[in-house]
Enzyme design. Sequence first.
Site, PDB file in Angstrom:
ATOM      1  N   HIS A 134      -3.364   5.476  -5.817  1.00 56.49           N
ATOM      2  CA  HIS A 134      -3.552   4.034  -5.977  1.00 56.49           C
ATOM      3  C   HIS A 134      -5.032   3.694  -6.067  1.00 56.49           C
ATOM      4  CE1 HIS A 134       0.622   3.724  -4.928  1.00 56.49           C
ATOM      5  NE2 HIS A 134       0.415   4.277  -3.762  1.00 56.49           N
ATOM      6  N   GLU A 152      -1.988   2.135   1.989  1.00 54.56           N
ATOM      7  CA  GLU A 152      -0.646   2.147   2.568  1.00 54.56           C
ATOM      8  C   GLU A 152      -0.581   3.150   3.708  1.00 54.56           C
ATOM      9  OE1 GLU A 152       1.322   3.300  -1.082  1.00 54.56           O
ATOM     10  OE2 GLU A 152       1.730   5.297  -0.328  1.00 54.56           O
ATOM     11  N   HIS A 209      -0.895  11.592  -3.484  1.00 60.61           N
ATOM     12  CA  HIS A 209       0.193  11.702  -2.516  1.00 60.61           C
ATOM     13  C   HIS A 209       1.553  11.709  -3.187  1.00 60.61           C
ATOM     14  CE1 HIS A 209      -0.385   7.365  -3.093  1.00 60.61           C
ATOM     15  NE2 HIS A 209       0.883   7.203  -2.780  1.00 60.61           N
ATOM     16  N   ARG A 229       0.492   7.335 -11.951  1.00 59.83           N
ATOM     17  CA  ARG A 229       1.292   8.552 -11.859  1.00 59.83           C
ATOM     18  C   ARG A 229       0.506   9.693 -12.493  1.00 59.83           C
ATOM     19  NH1 ARG A 229       5.954   6.698 -14.361  1.00 59.83           N
ATOM     20  NH2 ARG A 229       6.660   5.684 -12.477  1.00 59.83           N
TER      21      ARG A 229
END
Length: 349
Positions: A134, A152, A209, A229
Amino acid sequence: MYVDLAARERIAKDSAFWYQKAMETNGGILSMNSADANKEILLMNPVFKQMIWGGNKLGSKWGYEIPGENTGECWAVSAHPNGDCTVREGTYAGKTLSQLWAEEPQLFGNAAGDRFPLLIKIIDADDDLSIQVHPDDAYAGKNENGSFGKTECWYILDAPDGATLVIGHNAKDKGELEDMINNGRWDEFLREVPVKKGDFIQIDPGTVHAIKGGIEILETQQNSDITYRVYDYGRLQDGKPRELHIGKSIDVITVPAKSVEESVINIPSDAKNAMVPLITCDYYQVWKLDVDGGMEVSQEYPFLIMSVVEGDGLINGQQIKKGDHFILPGGFGSVQLQGKMELIASTIV
Ligand code: ZN
């Protein structure tokens, strides 16, 4: 027959909690449906997302009405346009969280910001998720239409024996990073670490991740849906590979990666009836609560989000159970939790 018995036991147990509380408060609990809207618990109706890697545990284990097989995500507390939760009952029943943020700022302690800042999800991975990364606020703001970036964190709700996750990578510098990605050197590139139920993981922007099949997590994140992605295991969706975002990924991946020790946080597992801090970062504070009997919390944050991830009980006399997610508004005051249950709580910093 079994179901009947279980249901009857459940009712007996719930009534016992209720009765005990009613006795303790001299019946005060019975007249608690009073005026002050900031004393109302804002229970959320989650939004569900079907994913190529999803399963059916959000239905079979959590009891949610899921849209079908391959349900991967429960957006439990969200004001994001891609999944805006509504309030389940009470004064604000049917209103979306984004509406409440705009129209009733006092419920959120008049916190600053043009949108509700956090997003809480349950993720049930039946298969491996894509390898992703991200951006931070600066990159997303510039390249993604003013979106927030995404920091996150994950509380591991369940994981099979020997489970691993991808967190970080093994490239030493930007050159090696590009070579490993462009030439598909995935085995060398990806850093897999063992995880177990109860582990807690912080994913800063720029961290490569991926959640692997069989793992269930509760995610607390910034209110953002921007994911780049990097690699999707060559899978097809409707006959086509899903889009990759190689250039943007290489832009934002942190090199070298943060150490495993800095990413996976060990929490004391035996603390009961306390708000055990899991993390504080620039965007959120997160706690775990292991209620066994009873405890009291003082809600003095702008707002406090809670998710029941195991068991059931009462909050200020109101029944709550696994799978319930709610917001305690600013000025809520004393929170009495009773029963046998685990909760994850969060607020802004
Ligand atoms: Zn992510």
